[in-house]
Design a protein around this motif. Structure first.
Motif, PDB file in Angstrom:
ATOM      1  N   GLU A  43     -11.467 -17.804 -26.075  1.00  0.00           N
ATOM      2  CA  GLU A  43     -13.109 -17.987 -26.231  1.00  0.00           C
ATOM      3  C   GLU A  43     -13.470 -16.325 -26.739  1.00  0.00           C
ATOM      4  O   GLU A  43     -14.392 -16.280 -27.670  1.00  0.00           O
ATOM      5  N   LYS A  44     -12.661 -15.302 -26.412  1.00  0.00           N
ATOM      6  CA  LYS A  44     -13.293 -13.937 -26.862  1.00  0.00           C
ATOM      7  C   LYS A  44     -12.674 -13.672 -28.429  1.00  0.00           C
ATOM      8  O   LYS A  44     -13.655 -13.098 -28.827  1.00  0.00           O
ATOM      9  N   LEU A  45     -11.763 -14.195 -28.605  1.00  0.00           N
ATOM     10  CA  LEU A  45     -11.129 -14.242 -30.060  1.00  0.00           C
ATOM     11  C   LEU A  45     -12.218 -14.940 -30.842  1.00  0.00           C
ATOM     12  O   LEU A  45     -12.535 -14.504 -31.900  1.00  0.00           O
ATOM     13  N   GLU A  46     -12.794 -16.073 -30.622  1.00  0.00           N
ATOM     14  CA  GLU A  46     -13.696 -16.885 -31.383  1.00  0.00           C
ATOM     15  C   GLU A  46     -15.009 -16.140 -31.412  1.00  0.00           C
ATOM     16  O   GLU A  46     -15.572 -15.965 -32.447  1.00  0.00           O
ATOM     17  N   GLU A  47     -15.489 -15.424 -30.351  1.00  0.00           N
ATOM     18  CA  GLU A  47     -16.666 -14.696 -30.204  1.00  0.00           C
ATOM     19  C   GLU A  47     -16.429 -13.526 -31.362  1.00  0.00           C
ATOM     20  O   GLU A  47     -17.384 -13.063 -32.061  1.00  0.00           O
ATOM     21  N   ARG A  50     -16.748 -14.821 -34.558  1.00  0.00           N
ATOM     22  CA  ARG A  50     -18.051 -15.110 -35.068  1.00  0.00           C
ATOM     23  C   ARG A  50     -18.895 -13.825 -35.232  1.00  0.00           C
ATOM     24  O   ARG A  50     -19.898 -13.843 -36.118  1.00  0.00           O
ATOM     25  N   GLU A  51     -18.906 -12.733 -34.482  1.00  0.00           N
ATOM     26  CA  GLU A  51     -19.452 -11.345 -34.935  1.00  0.00           C
ATOM     27  C   GLU A  51     -19.046 -10.952 -36.034  1.00  0.00           C
ATOM     28  O   GLU A  51     -19.753 -10.302 -36.715  1.00  0.00           O
ATOM     29  N   ALA A  52     -17.826 -10.858 -36.413  1.00  0.00           N
ATOM     30  CA  ALA A  52     -17.334 -10.473 -37.762  1.00  0.00           C
ATOM     31  C   ALA A  52     -18.066 -11.264 -38.958  1.00  0.00           C
ATOM     32  O   ALA A  52     -18.282 -10.718 -40.017  1.00  0.00           O
ATOM     33  N   GLY A  58     -24.639 -11.216 -42.339  1.00  0.00           N
ATOM     34  CA  GLY A  58     -25.876 -10.541 -42.413  1.00  0.00           C
ATOM     35  C   GLY A  58     -26.157  -9.527 -43.118  1.00  0.00           C
ATOM     36  O   GLY A  58     -27.286  -8.627 -43.256  1.00  0.00           O
ATOM     37  N   ALA A  59     -25.304  -8.920 -43.781  1.00  0.00           N
ATOM     38  CA  ALA A  59     -25.056  -7.585 -44.570  1.00  0.00           C
ATOM     39  C   ALA A  59     -25.916  -7.783 -45.747  1.00  0.00           C
ATOM     40  O   ALA A  59     -25.885  -8.884 -46.647  1.00  0.00           O
ATOM     41  N   GLN A 122     -19.597   2.172 -39.094  1.00  0.00           N
ATOM     42  CA  GLN A 122     -19.680   2.187 -37.652  1.00  0.00           C
ATOM     43  C   GLN A 122     -19.516   0.801 -37.316  1.00  0.00           C
ATOM     44  O   GLN A 122     -18.724   0.425 -36.057  1.00  0.00           O
ATOM     45  N   LYS A 123     -19.977  -0.365 -37.931  1.00  0.00           N
ATOM     46  CA  LYS A 123     -19.679  -1.620 -37.496  1.00  0.00           C
ATOM     47  C   LYS A 123     -18.470  -2.184 -37.602  1.00  0.00           C
ATOM     48  O   LYS A 123     -17.824  -2.588 -36.843  1.00  0.00           O
ATOM     49  N   HIS A 124     -17.688  -1.754 -38.726  1.00  0.00           N
ATOM     50  CA  HIS A 124     -16.461  -1.935 -38.976  1.00  0.00           C
ATOM     51  C   HIS A 124     -15.401  -1.335 -37.787  1.00  0.00           C
ATOM     52  O   HIS A 124     -14.576  -2.016 -37.182  1.00  0.00           O
TER      53      HIS A 124
END
Length: 140
Positions: A43-47, A50-52, A58-59, A122-124
């Motif tokens: 679940e954490k990996l999928e989250e 999704r964030e990545a 969104g960039a 910073q996001k990276h």
């Protein structure tokens, strides 16, 4: 799931077979905890994935381009950014002032391009830290 997921239950069963005197209920509890941990990790990996994807999707075009700098220019940007950030100290100038200083040394890029690259960087870094944390938590 992640790579090699099919072998993990087998490896767990191999491990449990090495303890023939342990009660069945204890082994069942180990299986349940292992399954819960595996599910939590997935679940954490999928989250994180999704964030990545959301960050990339969104960039704006300038931010997408920011992640495509030549490696030597990006490395120089990062080293100078860190150097001047340390020199300015925790109560130093703003991020914009830092980017203006870098802009004077990197005339090829506009202030807006430097700001976009810094935001992308910073996001990276955050995504890489999250990924590293997930991998480390799974290894434990």
């Amino acid at each position: 799931g992640g790579g090699g997921g099919a072998t993990e239950p087998f490896e767990l069963e191999e491990l449990l077979r090495g303890f023939p005197l342990v009660q069945r209920s204890t082994k069942d509890r180990v299986r349940a905890v292992f399954g819960a941990l595996r599910t939590q990790h997935e679940e954490k990996l999928e989250e994180w994935q999704r964030e990545a994807q959301a960050t990339a999707a969104g960039a704006n075009p300038q931010q997408q381009k920011a992640g495509q700098w030549p490696e030597d220019e990006h490395s120089w940007f990062v080293s100078m950014r860190e150097r001047y950030w340390r020199e300015m100290g925790p109560r130093g100038a703003s991020r914009e002032a830092l980017m203006k200083k870098l802009a004077s040394m990197m005339p090829k890029y506009s202030l807006a391009e430097l700001m976009a690259h810094d935001e992308w960087h910073q996001k990276h870094k955050l995504l890489l830290r999250k990924r590293h944390g997930l991998l480390e938590s799974w290894r434990r």
